[in-house]
Design an enzyme around this catalytic site. Structure first.
Site, PDB file in Angstrom:
ATOM      1  N   TYR A 152       1.035  -1.165  -0.018  1.00 27.04           N
ATOM      2  CA  TYR A 152       0.351  -0.151  -0.185  1.00 27.04           C
ATOM      3  C   TYR A 152       0.849   1.577   0.218  1.00 27.04           C
ATOM      4  CZ  TYR A 152      -3.270   3.844   1.749  1.00 27.04           C
ATOM      5  OH  TYR A 152      -3.801   4.617   2.380  1.00 27.04           O
ATOM      6  N   LYS A 156       1.815   4.254  -3.227  1.00 27.25           N
ATOM      7  CA  LYS A 156       1.487   5.416  -2.552  1.00 27.25           C
ATOM      8  C   LYS A 156       2.280   6.796  -2.910  1.00 27.25           C
ATOM      9  CE  LYS A 156      -3.096   6.060  -1.550  1.00 27.25           C
ATOM     10  NZ  LYS A 156      -3.890   6.356  -2.047  1.00 27.25           N
TER      11      LYS A 156
END
Length: 331
Positions: A152, A156
């Site tokens: 994740y 990002k």
């Protein structure tokens, strides 16, 4: 002002859309209503927004480039706020492909659409998780963020880099904002607060990772939205840094900004707050730290204060109480 919000049926997107509508703006939402968690919660959020004038929504996936581009082009937004993403740190171990598809391909599609639509300001959600293995506290926007410890976080950080390239190539004013543990009413069921309240209410044990040693810079959702609303009006201009701490790019109208309270709270203290608000003790199941987790998040909010004259300040006692009231009313 015309505001296009991806992830409008999500936790933060819902709150931002509601605030913008309340302030008299026109909002178009875009959301895939994916089954990562209860779709009925997402639909309920959209129903509240759809009852307000000046809101409409397109149901579609970020990966549907044609639909996304046409939805943005037809709406002709002044501002695009890109919040939609595959969220969650631990879920990346189960379905890594969903992060690449949504967070990388989806963000690329948003950037392509923004390149054509030319909004006054593009704002893109990042995460405090990009700081990864950094041990310097508090995290400042100018600190290196090259050691992500979860998929994740990696997606990002990659989204930030992609947006910088587009800001440079197409002179697209872009702000990436790094959230720090957002919580509050209408929160996601996979988040710690929701899971803890749900279990404690039913007399079930809660999993406390890292033996309870974690600390988080909890940010109440209304404070986050207030910061976003103010940041919308602060468009980055290349070569016009506000101070040496500004993260403004030297070659693009692009910056990254922390949004947090700058006041980390221990996980056990957070749980104690929940217990007080519920009037019930938690049955704690202590576990080791999970892959992808970090021990502490702590925002340096100097730049945020410099840019908008505001930082999140709602105490966890107030924020947790608001969530518990919402949870019990909805249950």
């Amino acid at each position: 002002m015309r505001v296009f919000i991806t992830g409008s049926a999500g936790f933060i997107g819902f709150h931002l859309a509601h605030r913008m509508l309340r302030d008299g703006h026109t909002v178009r939402g875009y959301d895939g209503i994916t089954p990562y968690y209860d779709v009925n919660l997402k639909k309920s959020r959209h129903e509240i927004l759809q009852a307000l004038p000046e809101f409409d929504a397109v149901i579609g996936m970020l990966e549907d480039k044609t639909l996304l581009e046409s939805s943005i082009a037809e709406f002709s937004p002044d501002v695009i706020v890109h919040l939609a993403a595959q969220a969650g740190v631990r879920y990346g171990l189960e379905d890594p492909e969903s992060y690449i598809s949504s967070n990388l391909v989806g963000t690329f599609n948003v950037l392509e659409a923004a390149k054509q639509a030319k909004p006054r300001h593009l704002l893109i959600a990042s995460s405090s998780s990009v700081y990864g293995g950094n041990d310097k506290m508090p995290f400042a926007e100018t600190d290196p963020a090259h050691a992500p410890v979860s998929l994740y976080a990696a997606t990002k950080k990659a989204s930030e880099s992609l947006s910088h390239a587009y800001a440079h190539l197409w002179q697209l004013p872009t702000t990436c904002f790094r959230f720090f543990t957002v919580y509050g009413p209408w929160g996601r069921p996979d988040m710690a607060l929701f899971k803890f309240v749900d279990a404690i209410e039913d007399g079930l044990p809660i999993d406390v990772y890292d033996e309870g040693n974690m600390r988080r810079d909890f940010t109440y959702v209304d404070d986050l939205v207030e910061a976003l609303v103010r940041l919308i009006a602060v468009m980055p201009e290349a070569g016009r840094a506000t101070s040496p701490r500004d993260s403004l790019s030297k070659v693009a109208p692009w910056r990254v900004v922390n949004i947090g309270g700058g006041n980390p709270v221990g996980l056990l203290a957070f749980i104690e707050t929940i217990e007080r608000k519920l009037g019930k003790p938690a049955i704690k199941n202590f576990l080791p730290r999970q892959p992808g987790d970090v021990t502490e998040t702590y925002a340096d909010v100097s730049l945020l204060r410099e840019l908008i004259g505001y930082v999140p300040e709602t105490p966890v006692e107030i924020g947790v109480g608001a969530f518990v009231d919402w949870y019990r009313n909805r249950r």
